[in-house]
Design a protein around this motif. Structure first.
Motif, mmCIF file in Angstrom:
data_model
loop_
_atom_site.group_PDB
_atom_site.id
_atom_site.type_symbol
_atom_site.label_atom_id
_atom_site.label_comp_id
_atom_site.label_asym_id
_atom_site.label_seq_id
_atom_site.Cartn_x
_atom_site.Cartn_y
_atom_site.Cartn_z
ATOM 1 N N GLN A 80 0.527 -1.691 -0.048
ATOM 2 C CA GLN A 80 -0.228 0.046 0.046
ATOM 3 C C GLN A 80 1.145 1.473 -0.010
ATOM 4 N N VAL A 81 2.040 1.309 0.902
ATOM 5 C CA VAL A 81 3.063 2.441 0.544
ATOM 6 C C VAL A 81 3.472 3.231 -1.389
ATOM 7 N N LEU A 82 3.108 1.742 -1.315
ATOM 8 C CA LEU A 82 3.358 2.134 -3.960
ATOM 9 C C LEU A 82 1.620 3.007 -4.078
ATOM 10 N N SER A 83 1.268 3.028 -3.656
ATOM 11 C CA SER A 83 -0.603 3.740 -3.459
ATOM 12 C C SER A 83 -1.219 4.291 -2.553
ATOM 13 N N PRO A 84 -0.163 5.439 -1.626
ATOM 14 C CA PRO A 84 -0.715 5.569 -0.417
ATOM 15 C C PRO A 84 -2.693 6.496 -1.332
ATOM 16 N N ASP A 85 -2.515 7.229 -1.959
ATOM 17 C CA ASP A 85 -4.193 7.684 -2.112
ATOM 18 C C ASP A 85 -4.712 6.659 -3.558
ATOM 19 N N GLY A 86 -4.093 6.105 -4.091
ATOM 20 C CA GLY A 86 -4.553 4.608 -5.284
ATOM 21 C C GLY A 86 -5.620 4.022 -5.058
ATOM 22 N N PRO A 87 -5.325 2.573 -5.691
ATOM 23 C CA PRO A 87 -5.779 1.661 -5.312
ATOM 24 C C PRO A 87 -5.245 0.596 -3.846
ATOM 25 N N GLN A 88 -6.299 0.136 -3.343
ATOM 26 C CA GLN A 88 -5.747 -0.790 -2.253
ATOM 27 C C GLN A 88 -5.186 -2.016 -2.512
ATOM 28 N N LEU A 89 -3.532 -1.778 -2.419
ATOM 29 C CA LEU A 89 -3.038 -3.501 -3.479
ATOM 30 C C LEU A 89 -3.233 -4.592 -1.433
ATOM 31 N N ILE A 90 -3.428 -5.058 -2.457
ATOM 32 C CA ILE A 90 -3.042 -7.219 -0.972
ATOM 33 C C ILE A 90 -2.002 -7.422 -1.127
ATOM 34 N N ASN A 91 -1.003 -7.925 -0.332
ATOM 35 C CA ASN A 91 -0.087 -8.982 -0.965
ATOM 36 C C ASN A 91 -0.750 -10.507 -0.181
ATOM 37 N N ARG A 92 -0.497 -11.164 -0.733
ATOM 38 C CA ARG A 92 -1.150 -12.682 -0.666
ATOM 39 C C ARG A 92 0.197 -13.118 -1.787
ATOM 40 N N GLY A 93 1.411 -13.667 -1.269
ATOM 41 C CA GLY A 93 2.475 -14.490 -1.571
ATOM 42 C C GLY A 93 2.563 -15.170 -0.475
ATOM 43 N N ILE A 94 3.163 -16.129 -0.705
ATOM 44 C CA ILE A 94 3.942 -16.995 0.474
ATOM 45 C C ILE A 94 4.728 -17.981 0.147
ATOM 46 N N PHE A 95 5.881 -17.869 1.309
ATOM 47 C CA PHE A 95 7.371 -18.527 0.799
ATOM 48 C C PHE A 95 7.388 -19.883 0.148
ATOM 49 N N GLY A 96 7.748 -19.923 -0.638
ATOM 50 C CA GLY A 96 8.163 -21.735 -0.710
ATOM 51 C C GLY A 96 6.629 -22.494 -2.065
ATOM 52 N N GLN A 97 5.918 -21.028 -2.000
ATOM 53 C CA GLN A 97 5.012 -22.087 -2.699
ATOM 54 C C GLN A 97 5.047 -22.161 -4.297
ATOM 55 N N ARG A 98 4.849 -22.915 -5.208
ATOM 56 C CA ARG A 98 3.630 -23.715 -6.146
ATOM 57 C C ARG A 98 3.268 -23.149 -6.640
ATOM 58 N N THR A 99 2.846 -23.591 -7.772
ATOM 59 C CA THR A 99 1.739 -22.572 -8.391
ATOM 60 C C THR A 99 0.718 -23.693 -8.223
ATOM 61 N N VAL A 100 0.509 -24.867 -8.038
ATOM 62 C CA VAL A 100 -0.283 -25.369 -7.533
ATOM 63 C C VAL A 100 -1.498 -25.051 -6.233
ATOM 64 N N GLN A 101 0.040 -24.923 -5.025
ATOM 65 C CA GLN A 101 -0.899 -24.501 -4.340
ATOM 66 C C GLN A 101 -1.674 -23.472 -3.929
ATOM 67 N N MET A 102 -1.010 -22.126 -5.582
ATOM 68 C CA MET A 102 -1.661 -20.758 -5.440
ATOM 69 C C MET A 102 -2.563 -21.382 -6.012
ATOM 70 N N LEU A 103 -3.330 -22.023 -6.730
ATOM 71 C CA LEU A 103 -4.223 -22.844 -7.400
ATOM 72 C C LEU A 103 -5.084 -23.162 -6.934
ATOM 73 N N LEU A 104 -4.935 -24.015 -5.140
ATOM 74 C CA LEU A 104 -5.739 -24.406 -4.477
ATOM 75 C C LEU A 104 -6.581 -23.428 -3.831
ATOM 76 N N ARG A 105 -5.819 -22.352 -3.453
ATOM 77 C CA ARG A 105 -6.074 -20.951 -2.339
ATOM 78 C C ARG A 105 -6.402 -19.495 -3.071
ATOM 79 N N ILE A 106 -6.975 -19.735 -4.418
ATOM 80 C CA ILE A 106 -7.420 -18.354 -5.309
ATOM 81 C C ILE A 106 -8.134 -18.445 -4.562
ATOM 82 N N GLN A 107 -9.565 -19.024 -3.787
ATOM 83 C CA GLN A 107 -10.572 -18.913 -3.662
ATOM 84 C C GLN A 107 -10.484 -17.904 -2.732
#
Length: 252
Positions: A80-107
């Motif tokens: 959010q420091v990149l866009s204090p007055d702009g859109p809400q930016l939400i970080n949903r990164g997780i250390f060590g994850q592969r794409t299949v894990q991201m697919l499982l948690r996208i919902q």
């Protein structure tokens, strides 16, 4: 129907993960994999569960963007420091994850937050070779990444979410972290060519983080990383400049 086949004609003994083998014949790796799948949150869906619940309880901002990824995204920190007055930016990164894990948690980590846009940056852990040389993870990783990213973008698009694909970032070697032993720079470039073509075909946005961080040799510039894999503050600043210039943060 064969003696071993079911009503669909499928021989269940031949396709069952363990078939008709005895417990003694099941390898430790097979058992460990299935035990983890049974008892663990392999996608780490619980990681952001409380944060997601709090976000859903708050008034929705005019524009919300979720960045989904692995440690390259997670270590970026508070976006959010990149866009204090702009859109809400939400970080949903997780250390060590592969794409299949991201697919499982996208919902839970994306769809449930009802964002206007998603930036997906993934693949660094899919191309990592744990056994053999770095190039050994090549083709299988490309197929796996492609399948999972296509699935995630299909899900996002079905919910009216604007998609942007972030390229994989380059790697380099440091004295105590020989990253190219585990991740082949050539395979990363090949994967990025596929990602860019995929984004163009689907009419998604594309953020070429790779070019912003790599030198002429195709490796991460030493000034932009401390461990050869993750961007340092200067590296993330280069990525932030690209993100800020993109249409995803401008509402395009």
């Amino acid at each position: 129907m064969s003696e071993t086949g079911d009503r669909t004609g499928v021989d269940r003994a031949s396709v069952h993960p363990l078939g008709q083998r005895s417990v003694a014949e099941v390898t430790l790796a097979e058992f460990a994999t299935r035990w983890v799948m049974q008892v663990a949150d392999v996608a780490e869906i619980g990681r952001y569960a409380a944060y997601n619940e709090r976000l859903r309880a708050l008034p929705r901002p005019a524009r919300r963007i979720v960045l989904l990824g692995d440690s390259i995204t997670e270590f970026w920190g508070d976006l959010q420091v990149l866009s204090p007055d702009g859109p809400q930016l939400i970080n949903r990164g997780i250390f060590g994850q592969r794409t299949v894990q991201m697919l499982l948690r996208i919902q839970e980590d994306v769809i449930g937050l009802e964002p206007d846009a998603m930036v997906l940056t993934a693949g660094a852990n899919d191309v990592r070779a744990f056994v053999g040389d770095a190039a050994s993870a090549g083709e299988a990783a490309r197929v796996r990444i492609g399948r999972n990213i296509a699935s995630m973008t299909d899900i996002a698009r079905a919910h009216g979410i604007t998609m942007t694909i972030g390229s994989m970032t380059p790697v380099c070697d440091k004295p105590d972290a020989p990253q190219t032993l585990h991740r082949d720079p050539g395979k990363i470039r090949e994967m990025n060519l596929w990602l860019e073509a995929f984004a163009r075909e689907r009419q998604f946005g594309y953020l070429d983080y790779f070019s912003a961080l790599a030198g002429e040799d195709g490796l991460m510039q030493q000034a932009f990383t401390d461990d050869g894999l993750h961007p340092n503050p200067d590296g993330y600043q280069r990525m932030a400049e690209m993100l800020e210039r993109s249409c995803v943060t401008q509402g395009g």
